[in-house]
Structures are given as structure tokens and as C-alpha cells.
Design a protein around this motif. Structure first.
Motif, mmCIF file in Angstrom:
data_model
loop_
_atom_site.group_PDB
_atom_site.id
_atom_site.type_symbol
_atom_site.label_atom_id
_atom_site.label_comp_id
_atom_site.label_asym_id
_atom_site.label_seq_id
_atom_site.Cartn_x
_atom_site.Cartn_y
_atom_site.Cartn_z
ATOM 1 N N THR A 86 0.835 -1.190 0.000
ATOM 2 C CA THR A 86 0.000 0.000 0.000
ATOM 3 C C THR A 86 0.875 1.247 0.000
ATOM 4 O O THR A 86 1.847 1.318 0.757
ATOM 5 N N ALA A 103 -1.932 6.745 13.171
ATOM 6 C CA ALA A 103 -2.567 7.057 11.889
ATOM 7 C C ALA A 103 -3.076 8.495 11.916
ATOM 8 O O ALA A 103 -3.827 8.876 12.823
ATOM 9 N N GLU A 163 -5.290 9.747 10.164
ATOM 10 C CA GLU A 163 -6.748 9.736 10.026
ATOM 11 C C GLU A 163 -7.469 9.658 11.365
ATOM 12 O O GLU A 163 -8.654 9.990 11.452
ATOM 13 N N ASN A 164 -6.770 9.244 12.427
ATOM 14 C CA ASN A 164 -7.404 9.124 13.732
ATOM 15 C C ASN A 164 -7.380 10.403 14.556
ATOM 16 O O ASN A 164 -8.009 10.463 15.609
ATOM 17 N N ARG A 193 -0.081 8.359 7.242
ATOM 18 C CA ARG A 193 -1.368 8.526 6.554
ATOM 19 C C ARG A 193 -1.519 7.399 5.528
ATOM 20 O O ARG A 193 -0.619 7.152 4.740
ATOM 21 N N ALA A 204 -2.759 4.013 6.328
ATOM 22 C CA ALA A 204 -2.795 2.648 6.863
ATOM 23 C C ALA A 204 -3.521 2.649 8.198
ATOM 24 O O ALA A 204 -3.270 3.512 9.047
ATOM 25 N N ASP A 205 -4.409 1.687 8.385
ATOM 26 C CA ASP A 205 -5.148 1.543 9.647
ATOM 27 C C ASP A 205 -4.277 0.774 10.633
ATOM 28 O O ASP A 205 -4.507 -0.394 10.927
ATOM 29 N N ASP A 233 -3.878 0.959 13.795
ATOM 30 C CA ASP A 233 -4.462 0.545 15.074
ATOM 31 C C ASP A 233 -5.122 -0.828 14.999
ATOM 32 O O ASP A 233 -5.271 -1.494 16.018
ATOM 33 N N SER A 234 -5.520 -1.266 13.823
ATOM 34 C CA SER A 234 -6.160 -2.572 13.677
ATOM 35 C C SER A 234 -5.136 -3.704 13.545
ATOM 36 O O SER A 234 -5.526 -4.866 13.419
ATOM 37 N N GLY A 263 -7.715 4.615 18.920
ATOM 38 C CA GLY A 263 -7.056 5.164 17.736
ATOM 39 C C GLY A 263 -5.860 6.021 18.091
ATOM 40 O O GLY A 263 -5.471 6.891 17.323
#
Length: 168
Positions: free
Chosen positions: A2, A64, A66-67, A88, A90-91, A93-94, A138
Motif C-alpha cells: 500500500t 494514523a 486519520e485518527n 497517513r 494505513a489503519d 491501530d487494527s 485510535g
């Protein structure tokens, strides 16, 4: 694989937030850097957790972008969140329990994603009121570097090599 972006890097040689959040925000120097050397099992060269036995499984914290709470994303940075890598795309936290790599163009740096980085009360002071609650689940992840390498601000490639337990 990614495509992601390393938005910021922070290497803090000392713990910058002492005391209690209710005491107010101390002057925090800008410890953000354009690139950092990573050492397997030790962390980020120059960081306060580098080579510290108590932090070997958590010497690098990745968050991330995004969080970050909506409304402060543009103004918040790693000085406020006290994380090392703002990523920025990639998730992260999962991925607790996963092994992944980040390649900023100088070869992949492998990480074991060990556990969540729980937001503390300082987040309400440094990021803004309500940030500690908003960042639950997050706030980033604590990682161990599994290889030597270099991270740099800018475009990068991200890949999960081993999925977390329970995920295919």
C-alpha cells in the motif's frame, strides 16, 4: 503493498511533559525530524526510549493521521500526541499482533506491532479538550523494530507481512 505517507517523525531525547496536565502545558521544543535511523530491537536513534530495556517492546509509537480528531487534524502534530511516526494511509491501530514493514525508499524497516498506545490525560491539554476520549482505540500502536533502516518524511510503501491473530 500500500502507498502511504509518513507525515511527520518525532525523536525526543527527553520526556517533555512532566507533572500533571492540570498544571498547564510546558514549553515543548520541536523535536520533529525529516529522517531517523532505526535500530533492530532498540528503537529510534536519539529518542529517549532508544535501548531502554523497559521499552524494548514499545520503543516506536506509530499513529494514523486519520485518527486525529476532526477539526484539529491540520493543526495537531507529533509534538501534541507524543508519538514517533504519523502515518497517513494505513489503519495501523487494527494491526496489533501483526508484523509489517514501512519502506521510505531506503529499504524496508520491519516492525512487530505489539499493543495499543493508550491516550493519556495530556491529550486534552496538548491536542485539545476531548482528545483523550476521541483517541481511545485510535491513539496509535507501540512497536518493536525488527530490522535496521531509515524512515523519512514523505511517500512510503506499507505492507502487512503477518496478520494479527484471528485475521485471515
Amino acid at each position: 503493498m500500500t502507498e502511504v505517507e509518513v507525515v511527520q517523525l518525532l525523536v525526543s531525547p527527553a520526556h517533555r511533559l512532566a507533572g500533571r496536565p492540570s498544571d498547564g502545558l510546558p514549553s515543548v521544543p520541536d523535536d520533529r525530524v525529516p529522517r531517523v535511523e532505526v535500530r533492530r530491537g532498540l528503537g529510534l536513534v536519539g529518542d529517549r526510549y532508544f535501548g531502554q530495556p523497559a521499552h524494548r517492546d514499545a520503543s516506536v509509537t506509530v499513529m494514523a493521521a486519520e485518527n486525529l480528531p476532526v477539526g484539529i487534524r491540520a493543526s495537531a502534530d507529533l509534538r501534541h500526541t507524543r508519538r514517533n511516526v504519523l502515518l497517513r494511509g494505513a489503519d495501523i491501530d487494527s494491526l496489533v499482533g501483526a508484523t509489517c514493514f514501512l519502506d521510505c525508499g531506503q529499504g524496508p524497516v520491519l516492525f512487530a506491532v505489539n499493543r495499543p498506545a493508550r491516550p493519556c490525560a495530556w491529550m486534552d491539554v496538548t491536542v485539545g479538550p476531548g482528545a483523550q476520549r476521541a483517541l481511545r482505540g485510535g491513539g496509535g500502536v507501540r512497536c518493536t523494530p525488527l530490522s535496521d533502516g531509515v524512515l523519512a518524511v514523505g511517500p512510503a510503501m506499507f505492507r502487512v507481512l503477518e496478520q494479527p491473530p484471528g485475521r485471515a
